[in-house]
Design a protein around this motif. Structure first.
Motif: not given
Lengths: 372, 298
Positions: A87-89, A91-92, A95-96, A109-110, A113, A169, A171-172, A177, A230
């Motif tokens: 998910s975080g990847k 979203a990045r 963004i990019d 949260y993602d 962001a 984790n 965090k990753t 979460r 992770s």
């Protein structure tokens, strides 16, 4: 070869690099598909749905369903391209500059962001669609080995002596979460009885004591985690393929899949008395969709998730539908009754939870500080 | 195009360093195309290597020096440096010893299946690192083929620094073998024969004749295996266990920071790793140059 030619040979490629660097920065993209300036609809339109890992199969089916509906409704052929990853990847990537029309990720949260960092959509994106912009939900359950040899029934059993826990984790892994927050909320509920006390100034002392208990429990819990993968899929593998641990904390839909794919004779699902309502949110990336001229179809696409057809497909892929009435009794029966609390109830929303618990220096980090 | 020409004097004065003139002369004598190839080399390296690296430094530069220092010296980060450099060093050392033996065996002896063995060496290069990580974890975990014998002996072979070293050894092996092989093939048999005829024992011949000439390529192989291990992510995350302060590699912390959209923090760690590897490679190059010269003199 003349000398001037030699210099050109050196200079030209360098010039190309600099030109590339300059033009690369000046975000010049042409609209590819969608409604053109004159307002006439082209016969074809393409959407890009940037999502997280476990939704792959669901969206394959859902996209077909939407294409049929949109063809009837607007007379347009719509192709929905899918992109999946952590998910975080994901979203990045948006963004990019990944040109996503809609994002369907695992944690709010993602999405925030994307709104905050890249200004690609409104900061109040979550209020644009019903049910907190979460058309399907899930919850956190326990996967244990067949027969439940350690007798794990509820959150409190996790920190008994001799229990090994597998979870990713936080965090990753975006989804991981939810595991952490579910465990935290379960203690607050046990200590306070009623989660409404969290917002009651009169109960401030009591809440403070409960938060301390929750912190202690989380700390005990993560000390029993020997492998902190992770991502969520990684910890499912650790539990099922490597045979490590007594209990896996995981999404309900992931647990259903593990039981279905890896054998009902090997694992069983334990549903705790209380858990978190995990809401993977969806949103139109308005700036991108406007530029591409796909705003209307992108909005219809997400609306379709709330239609009976969309809800039934979500349930088929083990997601709890936001509107339970749209699925059959048969489908509803697979989801066991569990009392659910939301992240807004207990943690005051994603941004607050993230800052307090998962950012560097947050509660999760403190668990692993020397001396703790 | 033809109107564009630079006066010779002006052009050479733009490039002041003395070696350039030498190269220009060489170009006339043997191989043409120096200007073209140098132009290509500079632009290619600029595009592929320097541009991304400078972007990284720029991002890290958005931090104040104090904040930068705070990020890169956090206890958890320092623990990850120790683990990353320690396990990489172990892996590179193991590879230097066993890679040497493997290369020696492949170069010096002829036996059935040699070609296949030789091809196998490249496998860690070709395999997606995640695949090797999953395979290694399956073998070395408690229930795995090898792990089931190691765990009863009290050796925790997966989800420990030992597991990380195993993964890093796996991915680093080809570097040592492939740099040693050509050097071993070029070894001058006559020198060895001369040494033997002058009364040197096999061991003396090996230590005094063979090892000194193989030391420079061995150091290169060591340095490359070491540098490769420092940045490894894919194969390690599966076998590491990823426990903060214990089995968390620096690359994982970089990913952790990215998940929090802390781009500057992530690049700060990356800059530290880059500088550390650069200093190490430089040191090893100096050492190599020094040993190489010593051998030529002797």
């Amino acid at each position: 070869m003349t000398k001037s030619f030699r210099s050109i040979a050196i200079l030209v490629p360098l010039a190309i690099i600099f030109a590339g660097a300059i033009f690369g920065c000046s975000n010049s993209t042409t609209p590819t598909t969608g409604v053109n300036q004159a307002g006439a609809k082209p016969s074809k339109v393409t959407l890009l749905n940037v999502s997280y890992d476990p939704t792959r199969e669901f969206y394959v089916e859902f996209n077909k369903s939407f294409a049929d509906v949109w063809k009837k409704q607007a007379g347009q052929d719509v192709t929905v391209e899918q992109s999946h990853g952590g998910s975080g990847k994901q979203a990045r990537a948006v963004i990019d500059g990944l040109e996503a029309d809609v994002v369907t990720l695992s944690v709010g949260y993602d999405l925030s962001a994307i709104a905050r960092k890249a200004k690609l959509m409104d900061e109040n994106w979550q209020s644009k669609l019903p049910h907190n912009s979460a058309p399907y939900t899930s919850t956190i359950v326990f996967l244990v080995r067949k027969g439940n040899p350690k007798g794990i029934k509820d959150w409190g059993d996790l920190t008994q002596a001799g229990i090994e826990i597998i979870t990713a984790n936080p965090k990753t892994g975006g989804g991981s979460r939810w595991n952490y927050l579910a465990a935290w909320g379960s203690v607050l509920k046990r200590e306070l009885g009623d989660l409404k006390k969290l917002n009651d100034p009169a109960a401030a002392e009591e809440v403070k004591a409960a938060q301390a208990k929750a912190r202690e429990f989380i700390s005990q819990l993560y000390k029993r985690v020997t492998v902190l993968d992770s991502g969520a899929r990684g910890s499912t593998n650790t539990f099922t393929q490597r045979g490590l641990g007594d209990v896996l904390l995981t999404w309900e839909n992931e647990a259903f899949l593990a039981v279905k794919d890896l054998g009902p004779d090997k694992y069983e699902i334990v549903v705790p008395s209380l858990s978190i309502l995990a809401e993977p949110p969806v949103a139109v990336v308005t700036k991108v969709a406007q530029r591409k001229g796909t705003l209307e179809v992108a909005e219809a696409y997400l609306q379709h998730l709330y239609s009976p057809a969309g809800q039934q497909l979500a349930a088929k892929h083990y997601y709890r539908p936001a509107i339970p009435d749209s699925i059959s009794d048969e489908q509803r029966k697979q989801f066991l009754n569990v009392e659910l609390f939301t992240i807004d109830d207990v943690f005051g929303g994603w941004d607050k939870a993230q800052a307090e618990h998962f950012d560097d220096g947050g509660v999760f980090d403190l668990i692993y500080q020397p001396g703790n | 195009m033809s109107t564009y020409s630079v006066p010779t004097d002006e052009r050479t004065s733009a490039f002041r360093w003395p070696s350039f003139k030498q190269f220009v002369f060489k170009q006339h004598s043997v191989l043409p195309g120096f200007g073209l190839t140098l132009g290509f080399t500079l632009s290619y390296l600029g595009l592929i290597v320097l541009l991304p690296l400078s972007a990284m430094f720029l991002r890290a530069a958005s931090l104040t020096p104090a904040r930068f220092w705070e990020i890169v010296t956090e206890p958890r980060v320092v623990a990850s440096y120790k683990l990353t450099f320690g396990t990489s060093l172990v892996a590179a050392l193991v590879n230097s010893v066993f890679g040497f033996i493997v290369a020696w065996c492949l170069v010096r002896y002829r036996f059935p299946g040699r070609k296949i063995l030789d091809a196998l060496i490249d496998l860690p290069f070709a395999l997606p690192t995640a695949v090797s990580g999953i395979a290694l974890t399956a073998i070395y975990a408690k229930t795995g083929w090898i792990g089931q014998f190691l765990y009863p002996l009290g050796i925790q072979s997966a989800f420990s620094p030992l597991g990380i070293s195993i993964a890093l050894t796996f991915i680093g092996l080809p570097f040592v073998v492939r740099t040693l092989q050509p050097a071993m093939e070029e070894l001058d048999g006559e020198t060895e024969e001369a040494a033997a005829s002058l009364g040197a024992s096999r061991w003396q011949t090996f230590l005094r004749v063979i090892v000194p000439s193989l030391l420079p390529p061995l150091l290169t192989g060591f340095a490359m295996a070491f540098a490769r291990a420092l940045g490894e992510y894919g194969s390690v995350v599966f076998i590491a266990g990823n426990q903060p302060m214990k089995t968390e590699i620096t690359s994982l912390l970089i990913i952790t920071k990215l998940e929090q959209y802390d781009y500057a923090g992530a690049t700060a760690l990356a800059v530290v790793m880059l500088l550390a590897s650069f200093v190490l490679l430089l040191a090893i190059n100096l050492l190599q140059w020094w040993t190489g010269r010593g051998y030529q003199r002797g």
